[in-house]
Design an enzyme around this catalytic site. Structure first.
Site, PDB file in Angstrom:
ATOM      1  N   ASN A  93     -22.226  -0.949  -0.330  1.00 42.13           N
ATOM      2  CA  ASN A  93     -22.734   0.049   0.614  1.00 42.13           C
ATOM      3  C   ASN A  93     -21.663   1.071   0.946  1.00 42.13           C
ATOM      4  O   ASN A  93     -20.838   0.863   1.840  1.00 42.13           O
ATOM      5  CB  ASN A  93     -23.236  -0.642   1.899  1.00 42.13           C
ATOM      6  CG  ASN A  93     -24.544  -1.359   1.672  1.00 42.13           C
ATOM      7  OD1 ASN A  93     -24.583  -2.400   1.026  1.00 42.13           O
ATOM      8  ND2 ASN A  93     -25.631  -0.808   2.181  1.00 42.13           N
ATOM      9  N   TYR A 100     -35.639  -6.430   1.271  1.00 46.85           N
ATOM     10  CA  TYR A 100     -34.507  -5.943   2.060  1.00 46.85           C
ATOM     11  C   TYR A 100     -33.328  -6.871   1.815  1.00 46.85           C
ATOM     12  O   TYR A 100     -33.460  -8.090   1.949  1.00 46.85           O
ATOM     13  CB  TYR A 100     -34.870  -5.930   3.555  1.00 46.85           C
ATOM     14  CG  TYR A 100     -33.909  -5.127   4.407  1.00 46.85           C
ATOM     15  CD1 TYR A 100     -33.974  -3.738   4.410  1.00 46.85           C
ATOM     16  CD2 TYR A 100     -32.966  -5.754   5.207  1.00 46.85           C
ATOM     17  CE1 TYR A 100     -33.112  -2.994   5.205  1.00 46.85           C
ATOM     18  CE2 TYR A 100     -32.109  -5.016   5.994  1.00 46.85           C
ATOM     19  CZ  TYR A 100     -32.182  -3.635   5.996  1.00 46.85           C
ATOM     20  OH  TYR A 100     -31.331  -2.900   6.776  1.00 46.85           O
ATOM     21  N   ILE A 142     -20.539  10.814  -4.143  1.00 46.56           N
ATOM     22  CA  ILE A 142     -19.337  10.260  -4.763  1.00 46.56           C
ATOM     23  C   ILE A 142     -18.755  11.231  -5.787  1.00 46.56           C
ATOM     24  O   ILE A 142     -17.531  11.404  -5.874  1.00 46.56           O
ATOM     25  CB  ILE A 142     -19.649   8.891  -5.398  1.00 46.56           C
ATOM     26  CG1 ILE A 142     -20.032   7.900  -4.290  1.00 46.56           C
ATOM     27  CG2 ILE A 142     -18.450   8.362  -6.195  1.00 46.56           C
ATOM     28  CD1 ILE A 142     -20.542   6.566  -4.783  1.00 46.56           C
ATOM     29  N   LYS A 165     -27.434  13.460   1.513  1.00 44.73           N
ATOM     30  CA  LYS A 165     -28.300  12.400   1.008  1.00 44.73           C
ATOM     31  C   LYS A 165     -29.497  12.181   1.934  1.00 44.73           C
ATOM     32  O   LYS A 165     -30.429  11.452   1.582  1.00 44.73           O
ATOM     33  CB  LYS A 165     -27.524  11.084   0.883  1.00 44.73           C
ATOM     34  CG  LYS A 165     -26.460  11.084  -0.201  1.00 44.73           C
ATOM     35  CD  LYS A 165     -25.772   9.742  -0.293  1.00 44.73           C
ATOM     36  CE  LYS A 165     -26.702   8.654  -0.785  1.00 44.73           C
ATOM     37  NZ  LYS A 165     -26.022   7.352  -0.945  1.00 44.73           N
ATOM     38  N   TYR A 200     -34.780   0.584  -9.135  1.00 39.86           N
ATOM     39  CA  TYR A 200     -33.425   1.142  -9.133  1.00 39.86           C
ATOM     40  C   TYR A 200     -32.415   0.096  -9.602  1.00 39.86           C
ATOM     41  O   TYR A 200     -31.623   0.333 -10.508  1.00 39.86           O
ATOM     42  CB  TYR A 200     -33.061   1.656  -7.737  1.00 39.86           C
ATOM     43  CG  TYR A 200     -31.590   1.987  -7.603  1.00 39.86           C
ATOM     44  CD1 TYR A 200     -31.058   3.134  -8.191  1.00 39.86           C
ATOM     45  CD2 TYR A 200     -30.724   1.144  -6.901  1.00 39.86           C
ATOM     46  CE1 TYR A 200     -29.710   3.423  -8.091  1.00 39.86           C
ATOM     47  CE2 TYR A 200     -29.376   1.439  -6.791  1.00 39.86           C
ATOM     48  CZ  TYR A 200     -28.883   2.573  -7.386  1.00 39.86           C
ATOM     49  OH  TYR A 200     -27.545   2.855  -7.295  1.00 39.86           O
ATOM     50  N   ALA A 216     -27.622  10.112 -11.299  1.00 41.29           N
ATOM     51  CA  ALA A 216     -28.640   9.067 -11.289  1.00 41.29           C
ATOM     52  C   ALA A 216     -29.678   9.389 -10.227  1.00 41.29           C
ATOM     53  O   ALA A 216     -29.445  10.213  -9.347  1.00 41.29           O
ATOM     54  CB  ALA A 216     -28.016   7.696 -10.975  1.00 41.29           C
ATOM     55  N   LYS A 237     -30.079  -0.031 -13.181  1.00 40.24           N
ATOM     56  CA  LYS A 237     -28.624  -0.197 -13.225  1.00 40.24           C
ATOM     57  C   LYS A 237     -28.245  -1.444 -14.013  1.00 40.24           C
ATOM     58  O   LYS A 237     -27.238  -1.462 -14.743  1.00 40.24           O
ATOM     59  CB  LYS A 237     -28.063  -0.264 -11.801  1.00 40.24           C
ATOM     60  CG  LYS A 237     -28.140   1.060 -11.051  1.00 40.24           C
ATOM     61  CD  LYS A 237     -27.237   2.101 -11.692  1.00 40.24           C
ATOM     62  CE  LYS A 237     -27.216   3.407 -10.948  1.00 40.24           C
ATOM     63  NZ  LYS A 237     -26.278   4.399 -11.527  1.00 40.24           N
TER      64      LYS A 237
END
Length: 333
Positions: free
Chosen positions: A189, A288, A22, A198, A159, A97, A163
């Site tokens: 997503n 998940y 990004i 990535k 993670y 990050a 955040k």
């Protein structure tokens, strides 16, 4: 397409994590649409260290910036912010990050994602800079969709927790002074150009597209009906840029606003890449996310954010890049 009327001429812009997915898209957006802005990319870049999962500890890659002509500063967000101590910035887009959701080093995750962010906010306050930072839909864990900021914030991994700690810190600041220019963007997503480096953490859209081209067969967790909010990179860039003129500081969802299944992705890919086989396998993960969907009501009201790309439109736009990656990176191996 420009998303704001201010041309940002002579404004100083810092993009942390600017060699990542990004961040590099942001850097190149400003270079193209606001060429008189002074853009500085700050990134650790990748080295030869890996998490136990086999994923690189840093996702920044020089090839994401081959077309970038602005300034590049090499540094770790945890230790090297002093490299920028003599610089003034008007806008800071904080993308740096650990974004690998399979990473389990809780100390390193919190130091990198949370504590470094606190230090960056102090850095920004000293300079009167606006901070627009990357949060995540991971803050919602498996809470029922649609996902609303402030509701069901129960992360399932370190993670998402890191955040959420960033967002809690921001809420405390804004409770004291709501005029501080501070915007959090909870990405859902994200997929699109410049995510190839990535690796295994790239979007399923890229991974499935490459599998289809290479093997004429893809693998999905049973039975491909899991629902996610897939958002195209150009809409994410739109949200970041529009955040400059946000009506009020705060935390906002950045998604398409629609939940789509992995089977939907398969159908779109087949339309563009031809037919291929789908094998459904058991899901080995205890955690998940089965259903995410961004409620973008506030994002629309306060950021004037309106997604421009449906899943079909985003994948169609992305297909030439997926094919190019296959031809130059996968087939050439």
């Amino acid at each position: 397409m420009k998303y704001i009327y201010d041309d940002l001429a002579q404004k100083n812009i810092l993009i942390t994590g600017g060699a990542g997915f990004i961040g590099s898209n942001l850097a190149l957006y400003f270079q193209q649409h606001h060429p008189q802005a002074n853009v500085c990319v700050f990134d650790k870049f990748r080295d030869d260290t890996y998490f136990p999962s086999g994923n690189p500890t840093s996702l920044g890659h020089f090839k994401n910036l081959l077309d970038f002509r602005g300034e590049v500063v090499v540094g770790d967000i945890n230790t090297d912010l002093d490299k920028l101590k003599d610089r003034d910035f008007d806008y800071i887009f904080h993308q740096a990050a650990i974004s690998d959701t399979t990473a389990t080093d809780q100390t390193l995750m919190l130091e990198t994602n949370f504590e470094a962010f606190v230090n960056l906010c102090k850095f920004a306050k000293q300079r009167g800079a606006m901070v627009i930072y990357a949060s995540s839909a991971g803050t919602y864990g498996n809470s029922p969709a649609p996902n609303i900021v402030g509701v069901g914030e129960v992360p399932e991994n370190i993670y998402g927790y890191s955040k959420l700690q960033m967002d809690i810190f921001v809420r405390r600041i804004l409770e004291q002074d709501s005029q501080i220019p501070l915007i959090g963007l909870r990405y859902f997503n994200v997929y699109g150009e410049r995510e190839f480096y990535k690796g295994k953490t790239a979007s399923m859209i890229l991974q499935l597209g490459l599998q289809a081209l290479e093997h004429k067969k893809v693998r999905l967790f049973k039975h491909g009906e899991q629902l996610r909010d897939f958002v195209y990179i150009k809409d994410v860039i739109q949200a970041n840029v529009k955040a400059i003129e946000a009506r009020q500081s705060g935390i906002y969802n950045v998604g398409s606003g629609n939940a789509r299944s992995f089977n939907d992705i398969i159908a779109v890919l087949k339309k563009h890449l031809g037919d291929f086989e789908v094998e459904y396998i058991d899901n080995p993960y205890t955690f998940y996310q089965n259903h995410t969907q961004a409620d973008i009501t506030l994002s629309s009201e306060c950021l004037s954010y309106t997604p421009r790309f449906s899943l079909e439109q985003g994948i169609e736009s992305y297909i030439p890049e997926i094919v190019r990656i296959f031809e130059t990176q996968v087939r050439a191996r």
